[in-house]
Scaffold this active site. Structure first.
Site, PDB file in Angstrom:
ATOM      1  N   SER A 197     -18.099  -5.097 -18.267  1.00 51.57           N
ATOM      2  CA  SER A 197     -18.162  -3.676 -18.640  1.00 51.57           C
ATOM      3  C   SER A 197     -17.358  -3.362 -19.898  1.00 51.57           C
ATOM      4  CB  SER A 197     -17.670  -2.816 -17.472  1.00 51.57           C
ATOM      5  OG  SER A 197     -18.295  -1.569 -17.474  1.00 51.57           O
ATOM      6  N   GLY A 245     -20.261   7.131 -16.316  1.00 56.03           N
ATOM      7  CA  GLY A 245     -19.401   6.040 -16.739  1.00 56.03           C
ATOM      8  C   GLY A 245     -20.190   4.775 -17.021  1.00 56.03           C
ATOM      9  N   SER A 246     -19.634   3.650 -16.654  1.00 52.26           N
ATOM     10  CA  SER A 246     -20.222   2.359 -17.018  1.00 52.26           C
ATOM     11  C   SER A 246     -21.545   2.062 -16.330  1.00 52.26           C
ATOM     12  CB  SER A 246     -19.220   1.240 -16.728  1.00 52.26           C
ATOM     13  OG  SER A 246     -18.103   1.335 -17.593  1.00 52.26           O
ATOM     14  N   THR A 247     -21.897   2.786 -15.271  1.00 48.60           N
ATOM     15  CA  THR A 247     -23.215   2.557 -14.664  1.00 48.60           C
ATOM     16  C   THR A 247     -24.328   2.923 -15.641  1.00 48.60           C
ATOM     17  OG1 THR A 247     -23.229   4.759 -13.628  1.00 48.60           O
ATOM     18  CG2 THR A 247     -22.364   2.916 -12.321  1.00 48.60           C
ATOM     19  N   LYS A 269     -24.484   1.992 -18.560  1.00 51.88           N
ATOM     20  CA  LYS A 269     -24.719   0.844 -19.432  1.00 51.88           C
ATOM     21  C   LYS A 269     -25.999   0.105 -19.054  1.00 51.88           C
ATOM     22  CE  LYS A 269     -19.802   0.453 -20.433  1.00 51.88           C
ATOM     23  NZ  LYS A 269     -18.522  -0.216 -20.119  1.00 51.88           N
TER      24      LYS A 269
END
Length: 486
Positions: free
Chosen positions: A273, A215-217, A219
């Site tokens: 995010s 997921g957004s980690t 990024k």
């Protein structure tokens, strides 16, 4: 008469020589096939005829041996078994060995030739060395904080020291007691059947053997790739990212859970995010540069061992632009272990350098003499330019001070983090995975002391929440505080 006696004596001598030659052939030249024959129980009996060596955490043994009084004499015992099961694995007379018990079996069982100063003498006499000890890199306070933080929830925690790669915590829940599998009787059989039938899979080491959509980690990786490639040169400049963002070549649009993401600068897009910003950044960076950066962090590496094998984290290198957009926000085919995401956070904290993680500090003989050490000769990769790492540290600090990761803030320490709530299941119908990756540096420390990744599978995350800061960040905070001594 004398002649017949001489002939008989000569014949007996020949028979004796033949017996000696045959015995030598069997015992020397054909000993290996006989030793390895499954019908030969001598090796198994000898293996369990002495106590097994110890696995040490913080100078304290977390394993032992119990004299059962049976033919297979000594059974393995574990102190705080469920707490350390993702590290030790089990050593069973019936079902073999796993994890450290398997990868360091030669040292622990006493069969490793390095334990003997005279290996040839041992071969001739069939003598067996006492089992050696395995000294781990674990921080017992961090391990306990991670285990207590997860509690009854399903998930995993990995924590490493950024400057060395030493693994400080490795936890997976739900867990189990390896001691219930040590023997070979009905109790061990029942425990084996129960554990394998459990739908929660307590024997699965989620920290290193389970991959999740990050997921957004992820990024963190995408932002580093964009800065390295020069796609972004100013953290506070508009990124020309429409909201919603139409995936290239499709009619599908990508949106954000919150407002304010249209054309958002990288700094605010990272803090809050914004999916649209990072999806477009991934497309602008391109498959080649995105893949190169991901692999520099450790993705697609099939050879990671700590010393037991780690499941490879993956970033698909054969994607179209729409798939690349989704991959760049930690979805599509992007998958990561918690250990891999801890490595991502550690690389940011360590000036862009990725240190290979390791779990065994050294091995020793029973008397304490060192047999081997680990860590010093491990290769180092540069995942991003040092200047990019400085900017990434700034972005991650902003997440904790004023973004989605404020639950990880620690008074008296500098903390950087990134939250994530990863969708999964058919039509994203599954309960989202809550993620948090972070690093921390005490006010008197010269460099960051710990990097952490937390994933919670069954987090009761509100779908309107764009981060895993509510479920995973407090666990990471507790681990970081334990390492920093706060």
């Amino acid at each position: 008469m004398t002649r017949h006696i001489r002939l008989a004596a000569a014949f007996c001598t020949l028979l004796l020589l033949a017996l000696l030659v045959n015995a030598t052939r069997i015992q020397v030249f054909q000993s290996r096939p006989y030793d390895d024959n499954p019908a030969n129980r001598r090796q198994t009996i000898a293996r369990y005829d002495q106590p097994r060596g110890a696995i040490l955490v913080g100078g304290r043994s977390i394993t032992g041996s119990r004299d059962s009084g049976e033919q297979l004499r000594y059974e393995r015992t574990y102190r705080d078994g469920p707490l350390y099961a993702p590290v030790t694995g089990f050593a069973s007379q019936e079902y073999g060995t796993t994890l450290l018990e398997h990868s360091e079996d030669g040292i622990l069982s006493g069969t490793d030739e390095m334990l003997s100063p005279f290996p040839l003498w041992n071969d001739l006499t069939r003598a067996q060395n006492p089992g050696g000890n395995v000294v781990t890199t674990l921080n017992p306070a961090a391990q306990k904080a991670a285990y207590d933080g997860l509690g009854t929830r399903t998930g995993a925690v990995a924590a490493i020291e950024p400057s060395t790669g030493r693994i400080l915590a490795l936890v997976s829940t739900p867990s189990y007691d390896p001691g219930t599998l040590s023997g070979n009787g009905r109790t061990a059989n029942r425990s084996w059947a129960r554990l394998n039938a459990d739908p929660d899979k307590p024997m699965l080491n989620r920290a290193v053997r389970q991959t999740y959509p990050p997921g957004s980690t992820f990024k963190v990786v995408t932002a580093a790739a964009a800065l390295d490639a020069g796609v972004v040169t100013d953290l506070d400049a508009a990124t020309r990212s429409p909201d919603p963002f139409r995936l290239p070549g499709t009619s599908t649009t990508l949106t954000n859970e919150g407002d304010g993401c249209a054309d958002a600068p990288l700094r605010s897009a990272f803090e809050w995010s914004c999916n649209t910003v990072f999806a477009k950044l991934g497309v602008d960076v391109g498959v080649r540069n995105m893949s190169g950066t991901a692999e520099a962090f450790g993705f697609n590496d099939t050879g990671v061992r700590i010393p037991f094998a780690v499941s490879p984290s993956t970033f698909d290198t054969s994607v179209d632009r729409a798939q690349l957009a989704l991959s760049s926000i930690g979805q599509y085919n992007t998958r990561a272990t918690p250990l891999q995401m801890a490595m991502v956070a550690a690389a940011v904290a360590n000036g862009g350098q990725v240190r290979q993680p390791y779990l065994v500090e050294r091995t020793t003989r029973r008397g304490g003499e060192t047999v081997s050490t680990a860590g010093s000769s491990r290769p180092v990769r540069q995942a991003m330019h040092p200047a990019t790492a400085v900017q990434m540290k700034e972005l991650m600090e902003d997440v904790v001070t004023e973004g989605t990761g404020t639950n990880a803030a620690i008074p008296g320490a500098t903390v950087g983090g990134k939250t994530g709530t990863a969708q999964h299941g058919i039509g994203n119908s599954g309960t989202p995975y809550a993620w948090f990756v972070s690093w921390a540096q005490g006010e008197r420390d010269m460099e960051p002391k710990v990097a952490v990744a937390v994933v919670v599978e069954d987090a009761s995350a509100d779908r309107s929440d764009i981060s895993g800061g509510g479920d995973a960040a407090p666990i990471a905070k507790a681990v970081m505080e334990a390492v920093l001594g706060l």
